[in-house]
Design an enzyme around this catalytic site. Structure first.
Site: not given
Length: 548
Positions: A342, A467-468
């Site tokens: 993770d 996200y970008g």
């Protein structure tokens, strides 16, 4: 006396060395003088008396400390004075295995000084005395394998043109060890093995240098033998059994010896220790890789490398990834290992690093950062969470795994065109484009997170894509890492896989398959190191360089 064969065995009053002396003395009888040598001849007297009692009067005891130039010179002068300055057989057996020496860097220094530079001292003094048609046998063991060091050092040692080249590598090991950074630098965590690797590499140089005199130089492994150095309980072989191959090599006819010069033997058989391990089994780690593009990267690299690499498929929950692993196993791809990882959890990363250190020599050759999350538009999770998971997860991976990247390795960041620089204001574009450290990038990302938590990211100069923004941060940090790791010849490349069918991007509208998205990663990972370094810091899509 001039017709007698003269054989010198270093480190030979006990263990394997003693058995070499005894067996050669028995075989040659009065046709040879065999030198038993010891740092302290008084401690070796009982060994000599033992042989004398067996009627072996052709053994001569001499003082020799291979790490002392004065001692080595005295033995040379003895040979020149009493034996016409000729040696027919030289068996380099002397070595130390130090324990309990602290700090570790000091132990590395002393081990290399004794075993490697001691061998060099002996070679410089005694090799000129070896008769044409003579033989040098180096007792070194399989621990001298070339694969214990990074590919960078493998190439240097395998092609070393002279002793100085090998010595430079040994010096780099000692220097790195004294700073506790030898593994990060591309060396094994074993000083004895590294010193023997140096002897092995130098022997290849000597074999070439002495070829014109038809002097054979052969390395051998005695196996795990009961001795003071290796222990007496678990070792399966006796010292006499370990000595057997040395005696076999030393007593075979000169033509056969010379036919095997530069070779490596164990149990009277040639073994390809150097060649088998010349290119160390590559360790490739792909984060977020049990499905989608990550899975295809694992599959394609596994197919490409086969038994030349171990490819790590990683997942937050390995139970969900088991079917993916079974899929690859069914295709005969047994070089894939499944591990829990993770990227947002420090404990998970540390555990994974420990696995690499304990089971794979503490070295990663390729790290492909693919793990990421992208929420749907109607997801209830906080808008800023994607940036935290993706960007700061990447930093955690970098902090923990970069130190065990092999020299000459590669880091590939699976980013996106969504991470384009133009999505932020000119002020932040300048800061990211000219970032001199990761802190410069993190400063921008923290400002984005703070603004996003207040719902003011657009007004603050950021895009409306978490996200970008996370991918923008990764690309910017990747560019910084490319410069920081250039000295270690580690390339860092950013890439965009394109819009691919996956759980994250959807299955209906994207035009590309996950396999097509993985293609540029595999292309970058499998190209030669020089080409990788030329592309370090760049941004790629569909095997082409794109402006960030």
């Amino acid at each position: 006396m001039s017709g007698k064969r003269v054989i010198v065995v270093t480190g030979s009053y006990k263990g394997i060395g003693f058995e070499i002396v005894r067996l050669l003395s028995e075989l040659y009888g009065d046709r040879a003088t065999v030198f038993m040598t010891a740092r302290d001849p008084t401690r070796a007297q009982s060994s000599l008396d033992n042989l004398r009692a067996k009627g072996l009067n052709n053994v001569e005891l001499a003082q020799l400390d291979i790490s002392s130039k004065e001692s080595v010179t005295k033995l040379k002068e003895l040979i020149e004075t009493k034996y016409n300055g000729v040696i027919n057989g030289l068996v380099n057996n002397a070595a130390v295995s130090l324990t309990g020496v602290e700090p570790w860097g000091k132990m590395a220094l002393e081990t290399v000084k004794n075993n490697y530079y001691g061998h060099i001292l002996v070679s410089e003094a005694l090799n000129p005395l070896i008769a044409p048609g003579g033989i040098i046998v180096n007792v070194i063991g399989q621990m001298s394998r070339l694969g214990q060091v990074s590919q960078h050092y493998q190439k240097i040692l395998w092609n070393a043109p002279n002793v100085e080249t090998v010595s430079a590598v040994m010096d780099e090991f000692v220097q790195a060890a004294q700073h506790g950074k030898h593994q990060q630098a591309g060396f094994a965590n074993n000083a004895l093995a590294t010193s023997k690797l140096g002897v092995h590499a130098v022997a290849r140089v000597h074999a070439k240098q002495l070829y014109a005199k038809k002097i054979s130089v052969i390395n051998m492994c005695p196996g795990w033998c009961k001795t003071d150095m290796a222990g007496w309980d678990r070792a399966p072989m006796t010292a006499a059994e370990g000595a057997d191959t040395v005696v076999w090599l030393e007593t075979m006819n000169q033509a056969d010896q010379f036919a095997n010069t530069g070779g490596f033997f164990q149990k009277r058989r040639p073994i390809s220790c150097l060649r088998v391990h010349m290119i160390e089994k590559r360790v490739i780690v792909v984060t977020g890789s049990y499905k989608g593009i990550g899975f295809e990267i694992v599959r394609l690299l596994s197919e490409f490398y086969r038994d030349r690499a171990t490819v790590f498929m990683t997942a937050r929950d390995p139970t969900r990834a088991q079917s993916s692993l079974d899929n690859l196993r069914a295709k005969g791809l047994n070089n894939v290992e499944l591990c829990q990882l993770d990227i947002t959890n420090k404990d998970s990363l540390v555990k994974f690093k420990t696995i690499i250190e304990t089971e794979h020599n503490g070295v990663i050759h390729s790290l492909i950062n693919n793990a990421a999350m992208a929420y749907k538009r109607n997801a209830p999770d906080p808008f800023s969470r994607q940036a935290k998971n993706n960007y700061f997860g990447y930093l955690l991976v970098s902090d923990i795994l970069f130190p065990i990247m092999a020299r000459g390795g590669i880091v590939i960041n699976v980013a996106s065109m969504c991470g384009r620089l133009s999505q932020v204001s000119q002020q932040f574009q300048n800061q990211l484009q000219h970032a001199s450290s990761v802190y410069d990038v993190t400063d921008v990302m923290n400002k984005f997170v703070s603004a996003a938590q207040e719902g003011k990211q657009k007004e603050a100069g950021f895009s409306n894509s978490a996200y970008g923004m996370s991918k923008l941060g990764i690309i910017a940090a990747g560019r910084v890492h490319a410069e920081q790791l250039r000295e270690k010849e580690i390339s860092v490349v950013n890439m965009c896989p394109g819009w691919c069918k996956s759980d994250m991007a959807g299955w209906e509208r994207p035009p590309k398959t996950a396999e097509e998205g993985a293609d540029t990663v595999v292309w970058l990972e499998t190209m030669d190191h020089t080409s990788q370094m030329k592309r370090s810091g760049g941004f790629f899509q569909e095997r082409k360089d794109y402006k960030w």
